[in-house]
Design a protein around this motif. Structure first.
Motif, PDB file in Angstrom:
ATOM      1  N   SER A  55       0.823  -1.218   0.000  1.00 56.73           N
ATOM      2  CA  SER A  55       0.000   0.000   0.000  1.00 56.73           C
ATOM      3  C   SER A  55       0.851   1.259   0.000  1.00 56.73           C
ATOM      4  O   SER A  55       0.611   2.190  -0.782  1.00 56.73           O
ATOM      5  CB  SER A  55      -0.944  -0.013   1.204  1.00 56.73           C
ATOM      6  OG  SER A  55      -1.826  -1.112   1.137  1.00 56.73           O
ATOM      7  N   ALA A  56       1.846   1.312   0.869  1.00 57.29           N
ATOM      8  CA  ALA A  56       2.703   2.492   0.915  1.00 57.29           C
ATOM      9  C   ALA A  56       3.527   2.611  -0.365  1.00 57.29           C
ATOM     10  O   ALA A  56       3.781   3.719  -0.848  1.00 57.29           O
ATOM     11  CB  ALA A  56       3.621   2.437   2.135  1.00 57.29           C
ATOM     12  N   ALA A  57       3.945   1.474  -0.928  1.00 60.45           N
ATOM     13  CA  ALA A  57       4.691   1.514  -2.186  1.00 60.45           C
ATOM     14  C   ALA A  57       3.830   2.075  -3.311  1.00 60.45           C
ATOM     15  O   ALA A  57       4.302   2.860  -4.143  1.00 60.45           O
ATOM     16  CB  ALA A  57       5.177   0.108  -2.539  1.00 60.45           C
ATOM     17  N   ALA A  58       2.551   1.678  -3.352  1.00 63.22           N
ATOM     18  CA  ALA A  58       1.641   2.205  -4.374  1.00 63.22           C
ATOM     19  C   ALA A  58       1.436   3.701  -4.197  1.00 63.22           C
ATOM     20  O   ALA A  58       1.372   4.458  -5.184  1.00 63.22           O
ATOM     21  CB  ALA A  58       0.304   1.474  -4.305  1.00 63.22           C
ATOM     22  N   LEU A  59       1.346   4.142  -2.960  1.00 59.34           N
ATOM     23  CA  LEU A  59       1.180   5.568  -2.691  1.00 59.34           C
ATOM     24  C   LEU A  59       2.408   6.343  -3.159  1.00 59.34           C
ATOM     25  O   LEU A  59       2.294   7.388  -3.816  1.00 59.34           O
ATOM     26  CB  LEU A  59       0.940   5.779  -1.196  1.00 59.34           C
ATOM     27  CG  LEU A  59       0.767   7.227  -0.717  1.00 59.34           C
ATOM     28  CD1 LEU A  59      -0.401   7.898  -1.404  1.00 59.34           C
ATOM     29  CD2 LEU A  59       0.596   7.266   0.798  1.00 59.34           C
ATOM     30  N   ARG A  64       5.055   9.919  -7.467  1.00 62.21           N
ATOM     31  CA  ARG A  64       6.140  10.201  -8.406  1.00 62.21           C
ATOM     32  C   ARG A  64       5.630  10.616  -9.787  1.00 62.21           C
ATOM     33  O   ARG A  64       6.433  10.907 -10.684  1.00 62.21           O
ATOM     34  CB  ARG A  64       7.045   8.966  -8.545  1.00 62.21           C
ATOM     35  CG  ARG A  64       7.976   8.733  -7.370  1.00 62.21           C
ATOM     36  CD  ARG A  64       9.026   7.682  -7.692  1.00 62.21           C
ATOM     37  NE  ARG A  64       8.492   6.347  -7.659  1.00 62.21           N
ATOM     38  CZ  ARG A  64       8.547   5.534  -6.607  1.00 62.21           C
ATOM     39  NH1 ARG A  64       9.128   5.955  -5.487  1.00 62.21           N
ATOM     40  NH2 ARG A  64       8.058   4.308  -6.650  1.00 62.21           N
ATOM     41  N   VAL A  65       4.305  10.631  -9.965  1.00 59.03           N
ATOM     42  CA  VAL A  65       3.736  10.952 -11.279  1.00 59.03           C
ATOM     43  C   VAL A  65       2.871  12.211 -11.165  1.00 59.03           C
ATOM     44  O   VAL A  65       1.806  12.176 -10.542  1.00 59.03           O
ATOM     45  CB  VAL A  65       2.891   9.777 -11.812  1.00 59.03           C
ATOM     46  CG1 VAL A  65       2.358  10.100 -13.201  1.00 59.03           C
ATOM     47  CG2 VAL A  65       3.703   8.490 -11.844  1.00 59.03           C
ATOM     48  N   ALA A  68      -1.228  12.439 -10.961  1.00 56.17           N
ATOM     49  CA  ALA A  68      -1.630  11.475  -9.931  1.00 56.17           C
ATOM     50  C   ALA A  68      -1.233  11.991  -8.552  1.00 56.17           C
ATOM     51  O   ALA A  68      -1.981  11.839  -7.575  1.00 56.17           O
ATOM     52  CB  ALA A  68      -0.981  10.112 -10.193  1.00 56.17           C
ATOM     53  N   ALA A  69      -0.060  12.610  -8.464  1.00 56.13           N
ATOM     54  CA  ALA A  69       0.402  13.110  -7.170  1.00 56.13           C
ATOM     55  C   ALA A  69      -0.577  14.139  -6.595  1.00 56.13           C
ATOM     56  O   ALA A  69      -0.869  14.123  -5.390  1.00 56.13           O
ATOM     57  CB  ALA A  69       1.791  13.729  -7.327  1.00 56.13           C
ATOM     58  N   GLU A  70      -1.102  15.003  -7.445  1.00 57.22           N
ATOM     59  CA  GLU A  70      -2.039  16.025  -6.961  1.00 57.22           C
ATOM     60  C   GLU A  70      -3.368  15.420  -6.530  1.00 57.22           C
ATOM     61  O   GLU A  70      -4.094  15.999  -5.717  1.00 57.22           O
ATOM     62  CB  GLU A  70      -2.279  17.073  -8.065  1.00 57.22           C
ATOM     63  CG  GLU A  70      -1.106  18.014  -8.291  1.00 57.22           C
ATOM     64  CD  GLU A  70       0.032  17.365  -9.077  1.00 57.22           C
ATOM     65  OE1 GLU A  70       1.120  17.960  -9.148  1.00 57.22           O
ATOM     66  OE2 GLU A  70      -0.165  16.250  -9.629  1.00 57.22           O
ATOM     67  N   ALA A  71      -3.684  14.240  -7.069  1.00 53.50           N
ATOM     68  CA  ALA A  71      -4.945  13.594  -6.706  1.00 53.50           C
ATOM     69  C   ALA A  71      -4.863  12.879  -5.364  1.00 53.50           C
ATOM     70  O   ALA A  71      -5.883  12.543  -4.769  1.00 53.50           O
ATOM     71  CB  ALA A  71      -5.352  12.597  -7.796  1.00 53.50           C
ATOM     72  N   VAL A  72      -3.636  12.613  -4.906  1.00 59.42           N
ATOM     73  CA  VAL A  72      -3.451  11.930  -3.621  1.00 59.42           C
ATOM     74  C   VAL A  72      -3.496  12.988  -2.520  1.00 59.42           C
ATOM     75  O   VAL A  72      -2.522  13.708  -2.288  1.00 59.42           O
ATOM     76  CB  VAL A  72      -2.111  11.169  -3.582  1.00 59.42           C
ATOM     77  CG1 VAL A  72      -1.930  10.490  -2.223  1.00 59.42           C
ATOM     78  CG2 VAL A  72      -2.064  10.133  -4.695  1.00 59.42           C
ATOM     79  N   GLY A 399      11.522   4.795 -20.858  1.00 59.22           N
ATOM     80  CA  GLY A 399      10.308   4.285 -20.234  1.00 59.22           C
ATOM     81  C   GLY A 399      10.318   4.438 -18.727  1.00 59.22           C
ATOM     82  O   GLY A 399       9.267   4.593 -18.098  1.00 59.22           O
ATOM     83  N   ALA A 400      11.513   4.406 -18.124  1.00 61.29           N
ATOM     84  CA  ALA A 400      11.604   4.574 -16.675  1.00 61.29           C
ATOM     85  C   ALA A 400      11.206   5.976 -16.266  1.00 61.29           C
ATOM     86  O   ALA A 400      10.515   6.183 -15.258  1.00 61.29           O
ATOM     87  CB  ALA A 400      13.024   4.259 -16.206  1.00 61.29           C
ATOM     88  N   GLY A 401      11.618   6.975 -17.065  1.00 64.38           N
ATOM     89  CA  GLY A 401      11.241   8.348 -16.751  1.00 64.38           C
ATOM     90  C   GLY A 401       9.762   8.602 -16.911  1.00 64.38           C
ATOM     91  O   GLY A 401       9.152   9.351 -16.141  1.00 64.38           O
ATOM     92  N   ILE A 402       9.155   7.960 -17.915  1.00 63.01           N
ATOM     93  CA  ILE A 402       7.713   8.096 -18.101  1.00 63.01           C
ATOM     94  C   ILE A 402       6.955   7.408 -16.970  1.00 63.01           C
ATOM     95  O   ILE A 402       5.925   7.894 -16.490  1.00 63.01           O
ATOM     96  CB  ILE A 402       7.295   7.517 -19.467  1.00 63.01           C
ATOM     97  CG1 ILE A 402       7.901   8.357 -20.600  1.00 63.01           C
ATOM     98  CG2 ILE A 402       5.766   7.455 -19.601  1.00 63.01           C
ATOM     99  CD1 ILE A 402       7.696   7.767 -21.979  1.00 63.01           C
ATOM    100  N   HIS A 403       7.488   6.296 -16.508  1.00 65.17           N
ATOM    101  CA  HIS A 403       6.847   5.540 -15.433  1.00 65.17           C
ATOM    102  C   HIS A 403       6.749   6.370 -14.159  1.00 65.17           C
ATOM    103  O   HIS A 403       5.777   6.260 -13.405  1.00 65.17           O
ATOM    104  CB  HIS A 403       7.636   4.259 -15.176  1.00 65.17           C
ATOM    105  CG  HIS A 403       7.005   3.339 -14.191  1.00 65.17           C
ATOM    106  ND1 HIS A 403       5.893   2.581 -14.481  1.00 65.17           N
ATOM    107  CD2 HIS A 403       7.312   3.066 -12.901  1.00 65.17           C
ATOM    108  CE1 HIS A 403       5.556   1.874 -13.422  1.00 65.17           C
ATOM    109  NE2 HIS A 403       6.396   2.155 -12.447  1.00 65.17           N
ATOM    110  N   GLY A 404       7.748   7.203 -13.910  1.00 62.85           N
ATOM    111  CA  GLY A 404       7.717   8.050 -12.729  1.00 62.85           C
ATOM    112  C   GLY A 404       8.871   9.028 -12.749  1.00 62.85           C
ATOM    113  O   GLY A 404       9.972   8.686 -13.193  1.00 62.85           O
ATOM    114  N   ASP A 405       8.630  10.257 -12.281  1.00 61.08           N
ATOM    115  CA  ASP A 405       9.684  11.269 -12.262  1.00 61.08           C
ATOM    116  C   ASP A 405      10.809  10.845 -11.313  1.00 61.08           C
ATOM    117  O   ASP A 405      10.584  10.132 -10.325  1.00 61.08           O
ATOM    118  CB  ASP A 405       9.121  12.611 -11.812  1.00 61.08           C
ATOM    119  CG  ASP A 405       8.315  13.279 -12.917  1.00 61.08           C
ATOM    120  OD1 ASP A 405       8.201  12.689 -14.012  1.00 61.08           O
ATOM    121  OD2 ASP A 405       7.794  14.391 -12.677  1.00 61.08           O
TER     122      ASP A 405
END
Length: 491
Positions: A55-59, A64-65, A68-72, A399-405
């Motif tokens: 759960s914390a890993a998903a958060l 990192r995106v 999505a970050a603003e929605a959390v 692809g790693a950069g797109i996956h997350g900043d």
């Protein structure tokens, strides 16, 4: 006395795999379990620990995106995490496991099993009665391990947690001290730091000593970013509980560490002390040495080998997936030997556990994730292999950069220059666990480097890191795949 073909002691995933394959081979199988069908992995290790971590890993992944970050907008619901953990361990009920055994036609005896001589097992039931089992073909020990508690003054009386208490606790303590630097230590440190606990890690040396050094260094940095305190080369003098029930850990040359709970994660010991090993000429409490078909060395054979040890208890690779792999090989070879079929015990044969020596995959679900398979650079050189080591940053894969900043991390290949194949791989970074199986296939299949150039990674995925690794190794030519060069790291 009840006579069956095979008796399996231990109904964890390893024992279940032995029983399933032996049963599929036409044998009558009984499995003995003193606790819960499903074993350590299902109730106190792999399943609950990864559930607590997820759960914390998903958060953090969402954070990192951008977008999505603003929605959390809220914090981690720790109580919900523990409720989900309870669901995944079925509230510590093994009714589902018992039902599976019945459906598979595998007998179940509940109680404590002890060897009682050649192909004999006594099972002491909870009501005090004993059933005697006689195995026509094989007895399999799949009892696993317990946490080892070091001989540290006051520790045993301080009511320490082991991995069991850490994965089954109903709540997160305010302060958690962790003694150790291995997989259990760093995963539980990651989990409880994610819950908001004040975590202190006390390691005798570095973290994750069996992996490439940069993996442990990255995890130490990651834990500190989560707010944990990480102390290397910590020498502990004593542990006690004070009059307020706080744990007080005295550290040589440093300030005491005060916590609400202390987790001991300093290694494992085999569950062989009370198995009746002395009745077959083996030493109680020892690890069980086996050959590649999992037959125990040193046990009286009678007319043919009959005693097997599978999973953690043989100390080859203390990982559930490797134990299950061993279990499949053992169940198949027991069935083959029982009917006089050909035994395929050559390297990589169907009846052996060759991968325990060459290609053991492991994922540490820390922050960041660390995934490795095969040999480290140091282990390869100690084995006399002529190697080249290739390192590339994770960010070199778009692809790693797109996956997350902020895609920080590192990938390494260890290449055998003489065989021109990959013999080791390590990936460190966020969400990299799923890269590991490609590396495992490359090592097990001994895929030539020249052929790997034709395994094109899809764009834009994190798997593009494979292309960057191959480019760093050097483009293949008609004469030689790997350019000549000294062993060592290549930038």
């Amino acid at each position: 006395m009840r006579e069956v073909d095979v008796v399996v002691i231990g109904a964890g995933p390893v024992g279940e795999n032995v029983a399933d394959r032996a049963k599929a081979g036409g044998l009558d199988v009984v499995i003995v379990e003193r606790e819960l069908v499903g074993g350590e992995c299902s109730y106190w290790a792999c399943v609950p620990s990864k559930t607590l971590l997820r759960s914390a890993a998903a958060l953090r992944a969402a954070q990192r995106v951008p977008g999505a970050a603003e929605a959390v907008t809220g914090r981690l619901d720790v109580a919900a995490v523990f409720r989900r953990r309870n669901e995944w361990v079925s509230d510590w009920s093994d009714a589902g496991g018992e039902e599976w055994l019945r459906g598979a036609g595998i007998g179940l005896e509940r109680g404590h099993a002890r060897l009682a001589g050649l192909r004999r097992v006594d099972v002491e039931r909870a009501d005090g009665t004993t059933v005697e089992l006689a195995a026509r073909h094989a007895v399999v020990i799949a009892t696993g391990t317990d946490a080892a508690i070091p001989d540290l003054p006051g520790l045993a009386d301080a009511r320490p947690w082991t991995s069991r208490e850490a994965t089954s606790s109903p709540e997160a303590p305010g302060r958690l001290a962790i003694i150790g630097g291995g997989v259990v230590a760093v995963e539980m440190a990651t989990a409880y730091a994610g819950f908001g606990s004040e975590v202190t890690v006390l390691a005798r040396s570095g973290l994750l000593g069996g992996m490439e050094p940069f993996a442990g260094e990255a995890v130490a940095d990651g834990l500190r970013e989560l707010g944990a305190s990480v102390h290397m080369a910590a020498r502990l003098a004593s542990v006690s509980r004070d009059d307020r029930d706080q744990v007080v850990i005295e550290v040589e040359g440093g300030d005491p560490v005060v916590a609400d709970e202390v987790l001991v994660a300093t290694g494992r010991r085999p569950r062989t002390a009370d198995l009746g090993l002395e009745t077959v000429g083996l030493e109680p409490g020892d690890w069980l040495d086996v050959d590649d078909t999992l037959l125990v060395a040193g046990a009286p054979a009678g007319e043919a080998g009959w005693l097997y040890a599978v999973g953690d208890v043989n100390h080859r690779a203390l990982l559930t997936h490797q134990g299950k792999y061993q279990g499949r090989a053992a169940g198949d070879v027991i069935a083959a030997r029982a009917i006089g079929a050909r035994v395929d015990d050559a390297p990589w044969g169907v009846h052996v556990a060759t991968a325990d020596h060459e290609a053991v995959p492991q994922v540490v679900f820390a922050e960041p994730e660390c995934a490795s398979v095969g040999l480290t650079a140091e282990a390869a050189e100690h084995a006399g292999r002529r190697v080249r080591v290739i390192d590339v940053p994770l960010g070199s894969a778009s692809g790693a950069g797109i996956h997350g900043d902020g895609a920080e991390g590192r990938a390494r290949l260890v290449v055998d220059l003489d065989r021109e194949t990959v013999i080791g791989a390590t990936f460190v970074g966020p969400d990299l666990a799923e890269l590991l199986h490609a590396a495992t296939i490359a090592i097990v299949g001994e895929v030539p480097i020249g052929r790997l150039w034709h395994a094109v990674p899809a764009f834009p995925t994190v798997s593009e890191i494979w292309l960057r690794l191959l480019e760093a190794l050097g483009r293949p030519t008609a004469d030689r795949v790997i350019p000549a060069g000294d062993s060592g790291a290549a930038a």
